[in-house]
Design an enzyme around this catalytic site. Structure first.
Site, PDB file in Angstrom:
ATOM      1  N   GLN A 252      -7.207  -3.083  -4.049  1.00  0.00           N
ATOM      2  CA  GLN A 252      -8.009  -1.985  -3.494  1.00  0.00           C
ATOM      3  C   GLN A 252      -7.136  -0.765  -3.174  1.00  0.00           C
ATOM      4  O   GLN A 252      -7.615   0.343  -3.058  1.00  0.00           O
ATOM      5  CB  GLN A 252      -8.738  -2.530  -2.247  1.00  0.00           C
ATOM      6  CG  GLN A 252      -9.288  -1.531  -1.277  1.00  0.00           C
ATOM      7  CD  GLN A 252      -8.484  -1.506   0.019  1.00  0.00           C
ATOM      8  OE1 GLN A 252      -7.312  -1.888   0.023  1.00  0.00           O
ATOM      9  NE2 GLN A 252      -9.102  -1.038   1.083  1.00  0.00           N
ATOM     10  N   ARG A 253      -5.826  -0.955  -3.044  1.00  0.00           N
ATOM     11  CA  ARG A 253      -4.967   0.177  -2.664  1.00  0.00           C
ATOM     12  C   ARG A 253      -3.578   0.135  -3.305  1.00  0.00           C
ATOM     13  O   ARG A 253      -2.893   1.162  -3.342  1.00  0.00           O
ATOM     14  CB  ARG A 253      -4.817   0.228  -1.135  1.00  0.00           C
ATOM     15  CG  ARG A 253      -4.079  -0.973  -0.579  1.00  0.00           C
ATOM     16  CD  ARG A 253      -4.323  -1.197   0.899  1.00  0.00           C
ATOM     17  NE  ARG A 253      -3.640  -2.394   1.345  1.00  0.00           N
ATOM     18  CZ  ARG A 253      -4.049  -3.630   1.100  1.00  0.00           C
ATOM     19  NH1 ARG A 253      -5.144  -3.849   0.409  1.00  0.00           N
ATOM     20  NH2 ARG A 253      -3.363  -4.671   1.535  1.00  0.00           N
TER      21      ARG A 253
ATOM     22  N   GLY B  54       0.801  -1.220   0.000  1.00  0.00           N
ATOM     23  CA  GLY B  54       0.000   0.000   0.000  1.00  0.00           C
ATOM     24  C   GLY B  54       0.831   1.267   0.000  1.00  0.00           C
ATOM     25  O   GLY B  54       0.514   2.240  -0.693  1.00  0.00           O
TER      26      GLY B  54
ATOM     27  N   CYS C 253      -3.618  -4.817   8.873  1.00  0.00           N
ATOM     28  CA  CYS C 253      -4.590  -4.176   7.982  1.00  0.00           C
ATOM     29  C   CYS C 253      -5.529  -5.224   7.404  1.00  0.00           C
ATOM     30  O   CYS C 253      -6.695  -4.941   7.129  1.00  0.00           O
ATOM     31  CB  CYS C 253      -3.870  -3.425   6.869  1.00  0.00           C
ATOM     32  SG  CYS C 253      -3.110  -1.891   7.410  1.00  0.00           S
TER      33      CYS C 253
ATOM     34  N   CYS D  51     -10.240 -15.660  14.578  1.00  0.00           N
ATOM     35  CA  CYS D  51     -10.237 -14.219  14.327  1.00  0.00           C
ATOM     36  C   CYS D  51     -10.255 -14.065  12.804  1.00  0.00           C
ATOM     37  O   CYS D  51     -10.667 -14.965  12.086  1.00  0.00           O
ATOM     38  CB  CYS D  51      -9.025 -13.532  14.961  1.00  0.00           C
ATOM     39  SG  CYS D  51      -7.458 -14.119  14.299  1.00  0.00           S
TER      40      CYS D  51
ATOM     41  N   LYS E 274       5.271  -9.892  -6.871  1.00  0.00           N
ATOM     42  CA  LYS E 274       5.147  -8.435  -6.877  1.00  0.00           C
ATOM     43  C   LYS E 274       6.346  -7.762  -7.538  1.00  0.00           C
ATOM     44  O   LYS E 274       6.207  -6.739  -8.200  1.00  0.00           O
ATOM     45  CB  LYS E 274       4.985  -7.922  -5.442  1.00  0.00           C
ATOM     46  CG  LYS E 274       3.599  -8.124  -4.878  1.00  0.00           C
ATOM     47  CD  LYS E 274       3.447  -7.423  -3.537  1.00  0.00           C
ATOM     48  CE  LYS E 274       1.997  -7.461  -3.100  1.00  0.00           C
ATOM     49  NZ  LYS E 274       1.799  -6.828  -1.775  1.00  0.00           N
TER      50      LYS E 274
ATOM     51  N   ASP F 185      10.712  -7.265  -1.808  1.00  0.00           N
ATOM     52  CA  ASP F 185       9.417  -7.897  -1.541  1.00  0.00           C
ATOM     53  C   ASP F 185       9.515  -9.338  -1.992  1.00  0.00           C
ATOM     54  O   ASP F 185      10.183  -9.637  -2.977  1.00  0.00           O
ATOM     55  CB  ASP F 185       8.273  -7.182  -2.302  1.00  0.00           C
ATOM     56  CG  ASP F 185       6.962  -7.243  -1.533  1.00  0.00           C
ATOM     57  OD1 ASP F 185       6.599  -8.349  -1.109  1.00  0.00           O
ATOM     58  OD2 ASP F 185       6.320  -6.195  -1.350  1.00  0.00           O
TER      59      ASP F 185
ATOM     60  N   SER G 150      -6.859  -9.076  -3.112  1.00  0.00           N
ATOM     61  CA  SER G 150      -7.202  -8.105  -2.067  1.00  0.00           C
ATOM     62  C   SER G 150      -6.225  -6.924  -2.021  1.00  0.00           C
ATOM     63  O   SER G 150      -6.474  -5.943  -1.334  1.00  0.00           O
ATOM     64  CB  SER G 150      -7.244  -8.798  -0.703  1.00  0.00           C
ATOM     65  OG  SER G 150      -5.953  -9.248  -0.348  1.00  0.00           O
ATOM     66  N   ASN G 151      -5.103  -7.029  -2.747  1.00  0.00           N
ATOM     67  CA  ASN G 151      -4.133  -5.917  -2.798  1.00  0.00           C
ATOM     68  C   ASN G 151      -4.636  -4.777  -3.684  1.00  0.00           C
ATOM     69  O   ASN G 151      -4.240  -3.625  -3.536  1.00  0.00           O
ATOM     70  CB  ASN G 151      -2.781  -6.367  -3.361  1.00  0.00           C
ATOM     71  CG  ASN G 151      -2.092  -7.441  -2.554  1.00  0.00           C
ATOM     72  OD1 ASN G 151      -1.344  -8.229  -3.103  1.00  0.00           O
ATOM     73  ND2 ASN G 151      -2.330  -7.501  -1.260  1.00  0.00           N
TER      74      ASN G 151
END
Lengths: 92, 389
Positions: free
Chosen positions: B84-85, B53, B200, B346, B98, B74, B81-82
């Site tokens: 989005q930002r 992000g 996050c 969780c 990446k 990296d 899901s990455n």
């Protein structure tokens, strides 16, 4: 009535404690934090390590000064002061 | 405010080509950049640790600005899901490393810059060798062990650490570069307790938030290379997206800092525990989604305990799960004693792993944690539904 303004991190999910005020009076900031811990077990766990030591994973600011550059936990908080806890955020 | 000295003298700087002059004409028009500044950027070497992000927008702007060498660290792959930002990546990049996707995107944006790929996770054994030789490091990581390691390595090597972090709607930016100012450990001497650190992925983050913070990091890196302006050394910038408010706090050096004080500056690097990623999982305590499904339809279904925060629980939870936030678990463990086995969960399995260990330490023998958390459960559910179509 003058009061001490508290700003807690939203990331702490402290809910109603964010923006809370403490009773008027002059007291060491260590006492302010202990009072905060007594108000909620979740806050106590965030503020204090199991043996009661104040954690060092966040900074406590009195108005615009880090209390570590003042008198640490003995720094006196007066009516009208603002205490802000600045958390470390991990996300990236 | 006095101008800061840049990292090199002009005689060492590469010349600008005609293509450089066309591409960077808006920089050349700035008195604070100009020909000399652009040559400084061309000679500059910036390492981005993390291309998520924060690293994504920072990398785009640093490449566009003409920073001559951009290193990327990296070892992840692009996940849906990455997107989005993490604006470096496209839908077609999902599943790619990446580094490959970022390298291609940056080369396409600006073929005049050199991209150096470090396919590694930073650890104490490789941090110094990876960071050495860079002028500036941009911390775009997502966990505390990496943040402390970057800080410690930067202090050791004397490299400015352009720090950024985000969570939900809030962000922080600073530049740590002792002895000009404090280091990260002066501000936060130790990481928070692991149970207090949802990632996050667990707690969420507004997509555009790391854009603001990552771009602020890019600006700080450019200022440092240019030797212009006033870097955020000794200052912590706080951003609150919900209030659309920036605040600035003064951060002072801790003379007893266990990293940047003179006696500790070159201590060996160590892995800092705490926070997400700071603990190993315990396979004996884990239960997979499929196994849990079978157990729930068996004769003695386990008691499900959701250890997230109330608002996370309210947003969605497993049927008949009981809410006991991790911070309250120690005091409420007595509620779980009984004949039924307990499964804690969780969002991602980090907090519930700690919950399971805590309950086991408190004497509960039949306790397990849902491996991969709700995310893995939903994924498994999705796969099961697709296979029955």
């Amino acid at each position: 009535m003058p009061k001490v303004q508290l700003e807690l991190p939203s990331a702490w999910n402290a809910g109603s404690a964010v923006g809370a005020v403490l009773p008027a009076g002059t007291m060491p900031i260590g006492e302010v934090l202990a009072e905060l811990g007594r108000s909620s077990p979740v806050l106590r766990a965030r503020l204090f390590a199991p043996h009661g030591r104040l954690r060092r994973s966040f900074a406590v600011y009195l108005n615009d000064d880090d209390v570590r550059s003042l008198s640490g936990e003995s720094t006196l908080v007066h009516d009208g002061d603002r205490v802000r806890i600045v958390p470390s955020l991990g996300g990236g | 405010m006095p101008r800061r000295s840049a990292t090199r003298i002009s005689v060492d700087l590469p010349a600008l080509s005609a293509e450089d002059r066309r591409r960077y004409s808006r920089h050349l028009a700035l008195p604070q950049v100009g020909e000399l500044g652009q040559r400084r950027l061309k000679a500059g070497r910036v390492l981005l640790v993390g291309t998520g992000g924060l690293g994504a927008p920072a990398a785009l702007y640093l490449a566009a600005a003409g920073v001559g060498t951009i290193g990327l660290v990296d070892s992840d792959q692009v996940d849906e899901s990455n997107l989005q930002r993490q604006v470096l990546y496209s839908s077609s990049d999902v599943g790619r490393p990446k580094l490959d996707a970022a390298g291609d995107r940056l080369a396409s944006l600006n073929p005049l810059v050199r991209i150096v790929r470090h396919d590694a996770e930073l650890d104490p054994s490789n941090a110094l060798s990876i960071l050495r030789g860079y002028d500036v490091v941009v911390d775009g990581t997502d966990n505390f062990p990496a943040r402390y390691l970057i800080n410690d390595a930067c202090v050791d090597l004397g490299i400015p650490d352009v720090f950024g972090s985000v969570y939900r709607f809030e962000g922080q930016v600073s530049v740590f570069h002792p002895p000009n100012g404090p280091c990260y450990r002066c501000l936060f001497p130790e990481p928070p307790p692991a149970e207090a650190v949802p990632s996050c992925a667990e707690g969420g983050v507004l997509g555009a938030l790391p854009g603001i913070i990552g771009m602020a990091q890019a600006i700080e890196a450019l200022k440092i290379l240019l030797g212009e302006g006033r870097p955020l050394e000794g200052r912590l910038l706080l951003f609150d997206a919900l209030e659309m408010q920036f605040r600035e706090l003064t951060v002072r050096r801790d003379p007893r800092c266990r990293r940047c004080s003179p006696r500790h500056r070159h201590d060996p690097l160590v892995a800092e525990g705490g926070g997400e990623g700071g603990e190993a999982s315990d396979p004996d305590l884990e239960i997979g989604s499929e196994e849990l499904r079978r157990a729930l339809s068996g004769a003695t279904p386990p008691l499900l305990v959701d250890v997230r925060e109330p608002e996370e629980y309210a947003a969605g939870h497993l049927p008949r799960a009981r809410l006991i936030p991790l911070g309250e678990l120690r005091g409420r463990a007595g509620e779980l004693s009984g004949p039924r086995p307990v499964v804690v969960y969780c969002r991602m399995g980090h907090r519930s792993g700690r919950a399971a260990r805590l309950l086991r330490d408190l004497g509960l023998t039949e306790v397990r944690t849902l491996s991969g958390g709700l995310a893995a459960w939903e994924d498994s559910d999705h796969r099961a539904r697709r296979s029955t179509r």
